[in-house]
Enzyme design. Structure first.
Site, PDB file in Angstrom:
ATOM      1  N   GLU A 227      -4.670  13.996 -28.214  1.00  0.00           N
ATOM      2  CA  GLU A 227      -3.728  12.893 -28.373  1.00  0.00           C
ATOM      3  C   GLU A 227      -3.691  12.176 -27.039  1.00  0.00           C
ATOM      4  OE1 GLU A 227      -0.944  11.369 -27.364  1.00  0.00           O
ATOM      5  OE2 GLU A 227       0.577  11.362 -28.911  1.00  0.00           O
ATOM      6  N   CYS A 261       3.316   7.395 -24.893  1.00  0.00           N
ATOM      7  CA  CYS A 261       2.043   6.931 -25.440  1.00  0.00           C
ATOM      8  C   CYS A 261       2.244   6.016 -26.643  1.00  0.00           C
ATOM      9  CB  CYS A 261       1.181   8.127 -25.849  1.00  0.00           C
ATOM     10  SG  CYS A 261       0.624   9.153 -24.473  1.00  0.00           S
TER      11      CYS A 261
END
Length: 456
Positions: A227, A261
């Site tokens: 990720e 993010c």
């Protein structure tokens, strides 16, 4: 030693010893030995452990939240929420893990043929600093429920958070080796990835770091989930509810001082409503209070490290030099700590640094698009593909969702991670999925069982 600087005042906070190779070997060996027993436990036993850990987190919320506030500057009100969300993740997999991994029949020429889901072994989680509790449990809760043992290697700047997580499992009477912290200096991580007792790797962090981890894991033929970074688009079309869009996009941009993010990073607004949306967004961002993250009335804490603030300032300066208008912020403040103000940049284009690179800080950039088609084109013109949102009439938003090149799309809402739903990216934002039923499948052996005799 892993030495931590308090980002609020720039002073040394504390130091923790890093493991040497002998210490690393001992913990990996203990995890390997623990797996031989943990893999044989029932789903009920695994669920009870996760539930005990979740209860401990809820009961110790303030202490655990303060660790994040001190080590990486997360505002205390957000840190409390992160502890609760991590507990929710543990509870979710305690409740649903067995159903996610149920054995199911598949017809064939066998008397009976079926699929069962078996644990792989010890899984290494390489975790960042920006959400040390949530990201740890997003990794470990499904992995443990599947019967794996876990080693958590956090960023060196949050060692107290990592130790606290490991201690929760001690308090919960976890069997030896089920979950441990692996406090390594960055150069020693490769040896852990390549260790024969490490069977899989989960990495959350930058695209540069992820490509290195992916290369190491692939060379050892070990599965990995990545990720990575994002430059998430938020598309606001002319028929959107502008007030709601400005409120939630603005909120998304400043969570954890913008160090997320999946925060909205490129706000792409259709021309007829561009000026009005800018007014609304500026009104949403301007009153936010930057200050001591330990204070309940603080909205924006510091950037986690000095070099990260310097990088953010460079991106803003270069974007302004390229022609962007700065409506709020944009200057490094005087005084101690690594603070950076809420910044709003208008008239940004997709070739400017604030769009081509991931901005990790409270910087909102707004781009203009002539049409929905151009907005989609701008959104997809990125090497990243983590998450995105689209603001428009609901059925139109659902129809457009499949045209957005991201692993997660939200129509008229806040982009967030949820234990019930899979999360992950495409392109340079990574591969694999975490959370939901898909996340628990990443670190299992999907074993086919064929039982004879063969049927005609």
């Amino acid at each position: 030693m892993l030495t931590v600087t308090n980002p609020t005042n720039g002073q040394t906070l504390h130091s923790y010893p890093a493991l040497d190779r002998v210490g690393m070997e001992e913990r990996i060996q203990l995890a390997h030995e623990g797996f031989t027993h943990w893999r044989k436990t029932s789903f009920n036993e695994r669920a009870r452990l996760l539930q005990r850990v979740a209860n401990l987190m809820r009961n110790q919320e303030e202490r655990l939240a303060r660790l994040m506030t001190d080590e990486m500057g997360k505002p205390i009100k957000e840190a409390r929420g992160e502890v609760q969300k991590a507990a929710w993740c543990a509870e979710h997999y305690a409740e649903h893990g067995e159903a996610y991994l149920k054995t199911y029949e598949l017809p064939s020429d066998a008397t009976r043929s079926y699929i069962q889901h078996l644990p792989l072994g010890t899984v290494l989680g390489i975790l960042p600093w920006n959400a040390p509790f949530w990201l740890a449990f997003r990794f470990c809760a499904p992995a443990l429920m599947a019967g794996n043992t876990c080693l958590i290697k956090h960023d060196p700047h949050v060692p107290a958070c990592a130790e606290a997580i490991a201690d929760l499992f001690v308090q919960a009477d976890a069997p030896p080796g089920v979950l441990q912290s692996l406090p390594l200096k960055t150069p020693d991580v490769e040896a852990a990835i390549r260790h024969p007792h490490i069977k899989a790797v989960s990495f959350t962090g930058s695209s540069v770091g992820g490509s290195k981890v992916a290369s190491m894991a692939a060379s050892e033929l070990k599965p990995a989930v990545l990720e990575l970074g994002g430059s998430d688009p938020a598309i606001v079309l002319a028929d959107a509810d502008l007030e709601q869009a400005a409120d939630l996009i603005g909120f998304s941009r400043i969570i954890n001082a913008g160090q997320s993010c999946i925060a909205a990073k490129r706000i792409i607004v259709e021309a007829p409503v561009y000026d009005r949306f800018l007014e609304l967004l500026e009104a949403r961002l301007a009153p936010l209070k930057m200050g001591d993250p330990a204070s309940d009335d603080t909205d924006i804490g510091p950037i986690a490290r000095e070099e990260l603030r310097a990088e953010l300032a460079r991106q803003v300066d270069q974007t302004r030099a390229a022609g962007a208008r700065c409506l709020l912020g944009g200057e490094v403040p005087d005084g101690p700590g690594y603070f950076y103000p809420v910044t709003l940049l208008a008239d940004v284009t997709n070739d400017m640094p604030a769009c081509r690179e991931e901005t990790f800080g409270p910087v909102a950039v707004v781009l203009k698009a002539d049409s929905a088609e151009q907005a989609l084109s701008i959104a997809n013109d990125s090497e990243f593909g983590l998450a995105g949102s689209i603001w428009t009439e609901t059925s139109r938003g659902e129809a457009l969702a499949s045209d957005i090149e991201t692993g997660q799309v939200v129509v008229n809402g806040l982009v967030k991670t949820d234990p019930r739903l899979p999360s992950g990216g495409i392109k340079r934002s990574g591969y694999g999925r975490e959370l939901g039923p898909h996340g628990i499948m990443e670190f299992v052996n999907i074993q086919q069982v064929w039982v004879g005799p063969k049927q005609g």
